[in-house]
Design an enzyme around this catalytic site. Structure first.
Site, PDB file in Angstrom:
ATOM      1  N   SER A  93       1.027  -1.144   0.062  1.00 38.96           N
ATOM      2  CA  SER A  93      -0.064   0.026  -0.014  1.00 38.96           C
ATOM      3  C   SER A  93       0.745   1.243  -0.006  1.00 38.96           C
ATOM      4  CB  SER A  93      -0.806   0.020   1.496  1.00 38.96           C
ATOM      5  OG  SER A  93      -1.558   1.437   1.569  1.00 38.96           O
ATOM      6  N   TYR A 125      -2.250  -1.048  11.350  1.00 37.30           N
ATOM      7  CA  TYR A 125      -2.265  -1.331   9.838  1.00 37.30           C
ATOM      8  C   TYR A 125      -0.934  -0.885   9.236  1.00 37.30           C
ATOM      9  CZ  TYR A 125      -3.583  -0.628   4.856  1.00 37.30           C
ATOM     10  OH  TYR A 125      -3.464  -0.541   3.506  1.00 37.30           O
TER      11      TYR A 125
END
Length: 275
Positions: free
Chosen positions: A136, A149
């Site tokens: 990501s 995360y």
């Protein structure tokens, strides 16, 4: 003349979003594609197109071992592994139980790592193969209330870099894809979990602000179609010499660049201004 054997791929998290689109692209490119997810029914459309669905919870070792055994028995291994399965755990570090944090690592880091361990020997023996890790832009930046995360995505970035050096002498390639804002269900899942966990606590006002920002960003047509990510994956695995990483989708290159070149304080102010 002997025909060239059909290439084989495994895509995890293929029941929706980027994973489903990646599987569709690889099927179109002529791969025998194994698709894995917890909900096998949501991959019925892929099965109709020739994919082989596997029920697999990426956090359970027995599921991973069984999936690899099924692939090995039928196909002998894979040419391409796409580690796509993952989710976003959002909430204050103080309030998230460590068991939940560990599960975040199981899904986003240790599951893909275990799958890679089991599929690497065949790739190494063949002296060929490509491992695609979907991280990501969150593996290079950070956001408010996203500590666990981002910890997993930063970990997967570093893990991928070391892995690339380890397996390169055996003809195995490692490619990192860093999606930006993509039109998937990520935002809804992350914001709903955040409000359920922390909406009424000491961090309630902060949680509400982050949830509002997510809801403004996701599902409003502001993100990139997940098929764009699929096309990048498809092109990367075909390339003679792919890049080591691809930042793709809305805001990915911009946010990574701002974080890299403008420093922590300015990036902090930018993130807080969005809340």
């Amino acid at each position: 003349m002997t025909s060239k054997p059909q290439p084989v791929a495994l895509v995890t998290g293929a029941s929706s979003g980027m994973g489903k689109c990646i599987a569709e692209r690889l099927i179109a490119d002529g791969y025998l594609v194994y698709v894995a997810a917890r909900n096998i029914d949501r991959m019925a459309d892929l099965a109709q197109r020739g994919a082989v669905p596997l029920r697999m919870d990426i956090s359970k070792d027995e599921d991973i071992v069984a999936a690899v055994a099924a692939i090995t028995e039928r196909s002998g291994g894979v040419d391409v592994l796409v580690n796509n399965a993952g989710y976003g755990l959002y909430g204050p570090v103080e309030e998230i139980p460590l068991d939940e944090a560990r599960y975040q690592f199981e899904v986003n880091v240790f599951g893909p790592a275990r799958l890679t361990q089991l599929l690497l020997p065949t790739m190494r023996a063949r002296r060929a193969g490509t491992i695609v890790n979907i991280t990501s832009m969150g593996g290079k930046i950070y956001t408010l209330l996203g500590a666990w995360y981002h910890a997993t995505k930063h970990a997967l970035e570093g893990w991928s870099d070391s892995l690339r050096l380890e397996v390169e002498p055996f003809g195995v390639r490692v490619v990192v894809i860093e999606p930006g804002l993509i039109e998937t269900g990520f935002g809804d899942a992350a914001s709903n979990g955040l409000l359920e966990r922390s909406g009424g606590g000491a961090y309630g006002q902060m949680a509400e602000g982050v949830a509002r920002a997510m809801n403004r960003s996701y599902g409003q047509g502001r993100g990139t179609d997940p098929r764009v990510i699929a096309d990048v994956v498809g092109d990367a695995v075909k390339a003679r010499r792919p890049k080591t990483r691809y930042a793709v989708g809305r805001y990915a290159k911009l946010m990574i660049g701002v974080r890299k070149w403008l420093g922590d304080r300015i990036f902090d102010r930018l993130i807080k201004s969005q809340m």
